[in-house]
Write a protein that holds these residues in place. Structure first.
Motif, PDB file in Angstrom:
ATOM      1  N   LEU A  54       0.833  -1.204   0.000  1.00 20.35           N
ATOM      2  CA  LEU A  54       0.000   0.000   0.000  1.00 20.35           C
ATOM      3  C   LEU A  54       0.869   1.257   0.000  1.00 20.35           C
ATOM      4  CD1 LEU A  54      -2.755  -1.082   2.541  1.00 20.35           C
ATOM      5  CD2 LEU A  54      -2.992  -0.836   0.072  1.00 20.35           C
ATOM      6  N   GLY A  55       1.971   1.230   0.758  1.00 18.61           N
ATOM      7  CA  GLY A  55       2.855   2.392   0.822  1.00 18.61           C
ATOM      8  C   GLY A  55       3.540   2.675  -0.500  1.00 18.61           C
ATOM      9  N   ALA A  56       3.705   1.655  -1.323  1.00 12.33           N
ATOM     10  CA  ALA A  56       4.359   1.831  -2.620  1.00 12.33           C
ATOM     11  C   ALA A  56       3.407   2.400  -3.672  1.00 12.33           C
ATOM     12  CB  ALA A  56       4.909   0.490  -3.097  1.00 12.33           C
ATOM     13  N   GLY A  57       2.155   2.592  -3.299  1.00 10.18           N
ATOM     14  CA  GLY A  57       1.189   3.117  -4.262  1.00 10.18           C
ATOM     15  C   GLY A  57       0.787   2.105  -5.307  1.00 10.18           C
ATOM     16  N   ALA A  58       1.000   0.825  -5.015  1.00 11.45           N
ATOM     17  CA  ALA A  58       0.699  -0.225  -5.989  1.00 11.45           C
ATOM     18  C   ALA A  58      -0.796  -0.484  -6.121  1.00 11.45           C
ATOM     19  CB  ALA A  58       1.403  -1.518  -5.584  1.00 11.45           C
ATOM     20  N   LEU A  59      -1.558  -0.116  -5.109  1.00 11.81           N
ATOM     21  CA  LEU A  59      -2.998  -0.329  -5.120  1.00 11.81           C
ATOM     22  C   LEU A  59      -3.710   1.019  -5.163  1.00 11.81           C
ATOM     23  CD1 LEU A  59      -4.277  -3.212  -4.923  1.00 11.81           C
ATOM     24  CD2 LEU A  59      -1.945  -3.087  -4.030  1.00 11.81           C
ATOM     25  N   ARG A  60      -4.425   1.272  -6.252  1.00 11.68           N
ATOM     26  CA  ARG A  60      -5.205   2.501  -6.376  1.00 11.68           C
ATOM     27  C   ARG A  60      -6.582   2.150  -6.924  1.00 11.68           C
ATOM     28  NH1 ARG A  60      -1.318   6.382  -9.738  1.00 11.68           N
ATOM     29  NH2 ARG A  60      -0.802   4.390 -10.734  1.00 11.68           N
ATOM     30  N   VAL A  61      -7.597   2.794  -6.400  1.00 11.49           N
ATOM     31  CA  VAL A  61      -8.983   2.484  -6.774  1.00 11.49           C
ATOM     32  C   VAL A  61      -9.552   3.622  -7.618  1.00 11.49           C
ATOM     33  CG1 VAL A  61     -11.292   1.935  -5.917  1.00 11.49           C
ATOM     34  CG2 VAL A  61      -9.275   1.163  -4.643  1.00 11.49           C
ATOM     35  N   PHE A  62     -10.124   3.267  -8.759  1.00 10.71           N
ATOM     36  CA  PHE A  62     -10.687   4.265  -9.670  1.00 10.71           C
ATOM     37  C   PHE A  62     -12.154   3.968  -9.952  1.00 10.71           C
ATOM     38  CE2 PHE A  62      -6.166   4.376 -10.417  1.00 10.71           C
ATOM     39  CZ  PHE A  62      -5.884   5.715 -10.604  1.00 10.71           C
ATOM     40  N   VAL A  63     -12.874   5.021 -10.275  1.00  7.29           N
ATOM     41  CA  VAL A  63     -14.289   4.911 -10.641  1.00  7.29           C
ATOM     42  C   VAL A  63     -14.461   5.369 -12.083  1.00  7.29           C
ATOM     43  CG1 VAL A  63     -16.599   5.859 -10.243  1.00  7.29           C
ATOM     44  CG2 VAL A  63     -15.164   5.238  -8.304  1.00  7.29           C
ATOM     45  N   ASP A  64     -15.203   4.598 -12.873  1.00  8.35           N
ATOM     46  CA  ASP A  64     -15.526   4.994 -14.243  1.00  8.35           C
ATOM     47  C   ASP A  64     -16.650   6.023 -14.168  1.00  8.35           C
ATOM     48  OD1 ASP A  64     -16.471   5.257 -16.840  1.00  8.35           O
ATOM     49  OD2 ASP A  64     -16.060   3.171 -17.359  1.00  8.35           O
ATOM     50  N   ALA A  65     -16.272   7.295 -14.212  1.00 10.74           N
ATOM     51  CA  ALA A  65     -17.243   8.371 -14.016  1.00 10.74           C
ATOM     52  C   ALA A  65     -18.308   8.399 -15.110  1.00 10.74           C
ATOM     53  CB  ALA A  65     -16.524   9.721 -13.950  1.00 10.74           C
ATOM     54  N   ASP A  66     -17.919   8.103 -16.341  1.00 16.20           N
ATOM     55  CA  ASP A  66     -18.892   8.121 -17.439  1.00 16.20           C
ATOM     56  C   ASP A  66     -19.964   7.059 -17.243  1.00 16.20           C
ATOM     57  OD1 ASP A  66     -17.682  10.246 -18.676  1.00 16.20           O
ATOM     58  OD2 ASP A  66     -16.561   9.026 -20.122  1.00 16.20           O
ATOM     59  N   ALA A  67     -19.538   5.840 -16.950  1.00 20.42           N
ATOM     60  CA  ALA A  67     -20.497   4.749 -16.746  1.00 20.42           C
ATOM     61  C   ALA A  67     -21.371   5.028 -15.529  1.00 20.42           C
ATOM     62  CB  ALA A  67     -19.765   3.421 -16.576  1.00 20.42           C
ATOM     63  N   LEU A  68     -20.741   5.554 -14.464  1.00 19.24           N
ATOM     64  CA  LEU A  68     -21.504   5.860 -13.256  1.00 19.24           C
ATOM     65  C   LEU A  68     -22.513   6.967 -13.514  1.00 19.24           C
ATOM     66  CD1 LEU A  68     -21.868   5.259 -10.254  1.00 19.24           C
ATOM     67  CD2 LEU A  68     -20.096   6.944  -9.766  1.00 19.24           C
ATOM     68  N   GLN A  69     -22.123   7.978 -14.286  1.00 18.75           N
ATOM     69  CA  GLN A  69     -23.031   9.072 -14.596  1.00 18.75           C
ATOM     70  C   GLN A  69     -24.231   8.585 -15.408  1.00 18.75           C
ATOM     71  OE1 GLN A  69     -21.249  12.544 -16.348  1.00 18.75           O
ATOM     72  NE2 GLN A  69     -23.189  13.355 -17.080  1.00 18.75           N
ATOM     73  N   ARG A  70     -23.970   7.728 -16.419  1.00 20.93           N
ATOM     74  CA  ARG A  70     -25.077   7.201 -17.228  1.00 20.93           C
ATOM     75  C   ARG A  70     -26.065   6.420 -16.370  1.00 20.93           C
ATOM     76  NH1 ARG A  70     -20.746   6.205 -20.833  1.00 20.93           N
ATOM     77  NH2 ARG A  70     -20.645   4.016 -20.167  1.00 20.93           N
ATOM     78  N   ARG A  71     -25.534   5.616 -15.462  1.00 20.05           N
ATOM     79  CA  ARG A  71     -26.417   4.842 -14.605  1.00 20.05           C
ATOM     80  C   ARG A  71     -27.199   5.741 -13.657  1.00 20.05           C
ATOM     81  NH1 ARG A  71     -29.168   0.584 -15.101  1.00 20.05           N
ATOM     82  NH2 ARG A  71     -27.380  -0.166 -16.283  1.00 20.05           N
ATOM     83  N   CYS A  72     -26.541   6.754 -13.112  1.00 19.33           N
ATOM     84  CA  CYS A  72     -27.216   7.675 -12.192  1.00 19.33           C
ATOM     85  C   CYS A  72     -28.290   8.489 -12.910  1.00 19.33           C
ATOM     86  CB  CYS A  72     -26.201   8.601 -11.527  1.00 19.33           C
ATOM     87  SG  CYS A  72     -25.170   7.784 -10.281  1.00 19.33           S
ATOM     88  N   GLU A  73     -28.017   8.882 -14.147  1.00 22.00           N
ATOM     89  CA  GLU A  73     -29.026   9.610 -14.918  1.00 22.00           C
ATOM     90  C   GLU A  73     -30.247   8.737 -15.162  1.00 22.00           C
ATOM     91  OE1 GLU A  73     -26.860  10.804 -18.367  1.00 22.00           O
ATOM     92  OE2 GLU A  73     -26.067  12.635 -17.434  1.00 22.00           O
TER      93      GLU A  73
END
Length: 220
Positions: free
Chosen positions: A78-97
């Protein structure tokens, strides 16, 4: 990194992702060691992880994370920055709309039921609404089924059409009818408003029946 992917700055989520990777790698390691064929594995979750995640990881990662000593390396990884979590904003926005539109439809449906629209009218604007759903909403809202549409006086019709014309900027007919009902101070049910706006003078018939109309002509 694509701007559509937003990073979630959360060590807790990164730790969960690492533990998930370790679990998958351990399952894959056991699978390879024992030589069990895919068709003989009964664990559906393990099979899904092997094909969707760990098979795409480099062998070095799978060997280290699949080792029994890997949990002790969590702080280092974790300290090496090897694990990072991302969200697909476009897909999430389409679903939320889509969800927002569904919520809006639900709110409009409740408003139609509350203002005593007939079942045929409701089904015209809310095609997935069933009679059972409408009946349930009426019970929840403590709203009676509408009587048959009332015949309005000539002056009442003139006022109604004037009010309807003033609302022409409202593009959604459902919202336009609700606004009309509000402008009329709720004097008439939506069933009456629909019939009055759509019917020719010779087609309007007053009725004292308290049964819900089986058919109400619809405004266009």
């Amino acid at each position: 990194m694509d701007a559509a992917f937003l990073r979630l700055e959360s060590e807790a989520l990164e730790r969960i992702a690492l533990l998930e990777l370790i679990a998958c790698a351990c399952v894959t390691d056991r699978y390879i060691t024992t030589g069990v064929q895919d068709a003989e594995v009964s664990c559906e979750t393990a099979s899904r992880h092997r094909t969707s995640l760990t098979d795409r990881l480099p062998d070095g990662i799978r060997r280290v994370l699949g080792d029994a000593r890997s949990p002790a390396l969590a702080r280092d990884l974790l300290g090496a920055g090897a694990l990072r979590v991302f969200v697909d904003a476009d897909a999430l926005q389409r679903r939320c709309e889509l969800i927002e539109r569904q919520w809006r439809d639900q709110d409009l449906l409740r408003a139609f039921v509350e203002r005593q629209a007939s079942i045929p009218v409701i089904r015209r604007f809310f095609r997935t609404a069933t009679r059972a759903t409408i009946t349930q909403l009426r019970a929840e809202l403590n709203v009676a089924a509408p009587t048959k549409p009332r015949a309005l006086s000539r002056s009442g019709m003139d006022q109604l059409f004037d009010a309807w014309a003033r609302l022409k900027e409202i593009g959604d007919l459902r919202e336009r009818y609700l606004a009309l009902h509000e402008q009329c101070d709720g004097r008439w049910s939506l069933a009456t408003l629909f019939a009055a706006l759509d019917a020719d003078a010779g087609d309007r018939h007053p009725s004292s029946s308290h049964q819900e109309s089986d058919h109400v002509r619809h405004a266009t």
